[in-house]
Design a protein around this motif. Sequence first.
Motif, PDB file in Angstrom:
ATOM      1  N   ARG A   1      12.024 -13.616  14.079  1.00 22.11           N
ATOM      2  CA  ARG A   1      12.316 -13.488  12.645  1.00 22.11           C
ATOM      3  C   ARG A   1      13.533 -14.330  12.266  1.00 22.11           C
ATOM      4  N   ALA A   2      14.523 -14.371  13.140  1.00 22.71           N
ATOM      5  CA  ALA A   2      15.710 -15.184  12.877  1.00 22.71           C
ATOM      6  C   ALA A   2      15.339 -16.664  12.797  1.00 22.71           C
ATOM      7  N   TRP A   3      14.435 -17.074  13.694  1.00 24.42           N
ATOM      8  CA  TRP A   3      13.986 -18.480  13.673  1.00 24.42           C
ATOM      9  C   TRP A   3      13.257 -18.792  12.372  1.00 24.42           C
ATOM     10  N   LEU A   4      12.438 -17.831  11.896  1.00 21.37           N
ATOM     11  CA  LEU A   4      11.678 -18.037  10.662  1.00 21.37           C
ATOM     12  C   LEU A   4      12.615 -18.158   9.464  1.00 21.37           C
ATOM     13  N   VAL A   5      13.631 -17.296   9.407  1.00 23.49           N
ATOM     14  CA  VAL A   5      14.597 -17.361   8.307  1.00 23.49           C
ATOM     15  C   VAL A   5      15.347 -18.698   8.346  1.00 23.49           C
ATOM     16  N   GLN A   6      15.755 -19.100   9.541  1.00 18.92           N
ATOM     17  CA  GLN A   6      16.469 -20.374   9.696  1.00 18.92           C
ATOM     18  C   GLN A   6      15.589 -21.542   9.266  1.00 18.92           C
ATOM     19  N   ARG A   7      14.313 -21.478   9.648  1.00 18.03           N
ATOM     20  CA  ARG A   7      13.374 -22.550   9.288  1.00 18.03           C
ATOM     21  C   ARG A   7      13.187 -22.636   7.784  1.00 18.03           C
ATOM     22  N   ARG A   8      13.062 -21.486   7.123  1.00 14.93           N
ATOM     23  CA  ARG A   8      12.879 -21.475   5.669  1.00 14.93           C
ATOM     24  C   ARG A   8      14.123 -21.984   4.950  1.00 14.93           C
ATOM     25  N   LEU A   9      15.288 -21.616   5.470  1.00 16.78           N
ATOM     26  CA  LEU A   9      16.534 -22.097   4.878  1.00 16.78           C
ATOM     27  C   LEU A   9      16.655 -23.612   5.028  1.00 16.78           C
ATOM     28  N   TYR A  10      16.267 -24.120   6.199  1.00 19.39           N
ATOM     29  CA  TYR A  10      16.302 -25.567   6.440  1.00 19.39           C
ATOM     30  C   TYR A  10      15.350 -26.290   5.487  1.00 19.39           C
ATOM     31  N   ASN A  11      14.135 -25.760   5.350  1.00 21.75           N
ATOM     32  CA  ASN A  11      13.150 -26.384   4.462  1.00 21.75           C
ATOM     33  C   ASN A  11      13.617 -26.355   3.005  1.00 21.75           C
ATOM     34  N   PHE A  12      14.298 -25.273   2.610  1.00 23.89           N
ATOM     35  CA  PHE A  12      14.786 -25.175   1.239  1.00 23.89           C
ATOM     36  C   PHE A  12      15.856 -26.240   0.971  1.00 23.89           C
ATOM     37  N   VAL A  13      16.801 -26.385   1.903  1.00 24.53           N
ATOM     38  CA  VAL A  13      17.861 -27.380   1.744  1.00 24.53           C
ATOM     39  C   VAL A  13      17.276 -28.794   1.756  1.00 24.53           C
ATOM     40  N   GLU A  14      16.354 -29.044   2.709  1.00 22.80           N
ATOM     41  CA  GLU A  14      15.734 -30.366   2.781  1.00 22.80           C
ATOM     42  C   GLU A  14      14.872 -30.638   1.545  1.00 22.80           C
ATOM     43  N   GLY A  15      14.265 -29.589   0.994  1.00 18.88           N
ATOM     44  CA  GLY A  15      13.480 -29.747  -0.226  1.00 18.88           C
ATOM     45  C   GLY A  15      14.337 -30.179  -1.400  1.00 18.88           C
ATOM     46  N   LEU A  16      15.551 -29.616  -1.488  1.00 19.07           N
ATOM     47  CA  LEU A  16      16.471 -30.029  -2.538  1.00 19.07           C
ATOM     48  C   LEU A  16      16.897 -31.482  -2.347  1.00 19.07           C
ATOM     49  N   ARG A  17      17.114 -31.886  -1.103  1.00 15.86           N
ATOM     50  CA  ARG A  17      17.432 -33.291  -0.815  1.00 15.86           C
ATOM     51  C   ARG A  17      16.288 -34.201  -1.248  1.00 15.86           C
ATOM     52  N   PHE A  18      15.057 -33.721  -1.049  1.00 12.77           N
ATOM     53  CA  PHE A  18      13.888 -34.517  -1.413  1.00 12.77           C
ATOM     54  C   PHE A  18      13.836 -34.765  -2.915  1.00 12.77           C
ATOM     55  N   LEU A  19      14.255 -33.782  -3.708  1.00 16.60           N
ATOM     56  CA  LEU A  19      14.261 -33.962  -5.159  1.00 16.60           C
ATOM     57  C   LEU A  19      15.159 -35.121  -5.564  1.00 16.60           C
ATOM     58  N   VAL A  20      16.253 -35.314  -4.824  1.00 18.18           N
ATOM     59  CA  VAL A  20      17.233 -36.336  -5.166  1.00 18.18           C
ATOM     60  C   VAL A  20      16.876 -37.685  -4.556  1.00 18.18           C
ATOM     61  N   SER A  21      16.422 -37.674  -3.301  1.00 19.67           N
ATOM     62  CA  SER A  21      16.227 -38.945  -2.567  1.00 19.67           C
ATOM     63  C   SER A  21      14.859 -39.023  -1.917  1.00 19.67           C
ATOM     64  N   GLY A  22      13.823 -38.532  -2.591  1.00 18.57           N
ATOM     65  CA  GLY A  22      12.483 -38.485  -2.014  1.00 18.57           C
ATOM     66  C   GLY A  22      11.975 -39.798  -1.457  1.00 18.57           C
ATOM     67  N   PRO A  23      11.940 -40.881  -2.261  1.00 23.86           N
ATOM     68  CA  PRO A  23      11.408 -42.157  -1.753  1.00 23.86           C
ATOM     69  C   PRO A  23      12.161 -42.691  -0.541  1.00 23.86           C
ATOM     70  N   LEU A  24      13.489 -42.554  -0.543  1.00 22.15           N
ATOM     71  CA  LEU A  24      14.284 -43.028   0.587  1.00 22.15           C
ATOM     72  C   LEU A  24      13.996 -42.206   1.841  1.00 22.15           C
ATOM     73  N   ILE A  25      13.891 -40.883   1.681  1.00 17.43           N
ATOM     74  CA  ILE A  25      13.579 -40.008   2.813  1.00 17.43           C
ATOM     75  C   ILE A  25      12.216 -40.361   3.400  1.00 17.43           C
ATOM     76  N   LEU A  26      11.233 -40.572   2.529  1.00 17.61           N
ATOM     77  CA  LEU A  26       9.887 -40.924   2.982  1.00 17.61           C
ATOM     78  C   LEU A  26       9.884 -42.257   3.723  1.00 17.61           C
ATOM     79  N   ASN A  27      10.568 -43.243   3.179  1.00 19.42           N
ATOM     80  CA  ASN A  27      10.586 -44.568   3.796  1.00 19.42           C
ATOM     81  C   ASN A  27      11.239 -44.521   5.182  1.00 19.42           C
ATOM     82  N   ASN A  28      12.367 -43.825   5.297  1.00 22.26           N
ATOM     83  CA  ASN A  28      13.055 -43.720   6.585  1.00 22.26           C
ATOM     84  C   ASN A  28      12.205 -42.971   7.610  1.00 22.26           C
TER      85      ASN A  28
END
Length: 481
Positions: free
Chosen positions: A5-32
Amino acid sequence: MSRERAWLVQRRLYNFVEGLRFLVSGPLILNNAYLKASGRPFAVPTPGNEVVMVSSERHLAEVNKAHHSQLSLHAVAKELLQPKHTMRGFQWQDERGVEGTGFVRALRSLLTAHLPSLQPRLEEVIAQSVDQYVQGCKSNGCLEAHAEVHVFDMVKKIVTRANCLMFFGEQFSGDPVFLEAALKYPEDVFITAEILRSVPRIFRGPLGMVMTLQGKAAKRLFDSLMPEVAKRLDLRARHNGSPEYSKKKPVDCMQWLIDTSPSKIPWTPQRMSFEIMAVWFSSVHQLAMATTYALEDLCLHPEYAEPLRREIHQAAKASNRSTDGKRDPSFPVDLDLSKLELLDSFISESSRLSPLDAVSMRRKALVDYTFSDGTFVAKGNWVCFPQAAMMRDPQYWDDADSFDGFRFANVEAVERTASHSAGAEAVNGTVSRAAAAKRATTQAWKTEMKSCAQSRSSGAGEKFTDINHRRLIWGGGDKTW
């Protein structure tokens, strides 16, 4: 808390933070990520879900063959547009084809079949729209011989009016209030949907209600369409199948969408209006963006203006309509569009370097889906192709980051156009050398063509942005900007 369960919470938190990064720099993230993956599938967290990116021909074939109950484009559209919150509670099914909708036939078959008969009026509307916009810019203090315009704003308004003519007919395409709502509605829906996708589900209902009430365009569009849709549905119910009905019914997309909607259990006028508005959403901005990019590329690379213009004149069969509807034999334009190979190539290259989106071929997994190579897409996640990164990949394209307007044209088409130009010997010599490598436009060829354009007898030193009644804008009347 268990380790799992701790791993699942950590994974969801990571995806949420990375999702916010994607909103700002999506094309650059995809290209890299694409460069790092070296052709292998990879996953990118986005707000709300995870997107699996694939890029091989084998994956493309499997996505195309997958049944829409497994990988669904319709479900992607539903998630993108959030119709429950942006369209007054309108509900879409996750699968295309539910309730027997025949919209594919309406747009692919009926619209395509009617395009030749619609084209003359369409050209007039485009020409009038361009004239009106440019004249409006002149009245705002521009010099008499020039007009400074905001390209995207101009193109959006031209595309909106032209599409309204095909979509809703003369009644609505000539109404300025309706045109304004038709233009603003897709923008309102897109902005609202993007915000709603980025917030927790519990807040989407009340926030969507507030944002939808603030947007008056959707209400204005719906209130205008409802009475007309109700009238047409009633007419179909009473006279469908009769020869008189076939002759009298309007010739526009709205009518074809009505005709291909379920007849045994007809939709209500409200449902039909929402369906039409949903289809309309996709009809403005993609075409407007592609046209804007092409015009900007033409301004950035003016050496292509003259060969493209010459190709249009060579392909012309009859005289052109001027904006007042009279025939002017000095403007040949009843065009066979299939002969405009250079223009087609130019637009293709513009789209290659300026794609409308960073990804394409979006599909949502309605069930857990596994590709033949073991790549796994969990239910609820998306699978896409990273088209923007692929379009600049050196393994697919020579000089991938360079604009080569005739990259997609065959050498014969370039030679045929060049042979009619002033200074043809120099141009043909350059093209012949390029033919050996199957490259239609080297830098030397571009320089030669630019030189030819600048020394034409019609006016040395003329720029593409100069207004000149002797030249054409493609399909748009007897002036060029």
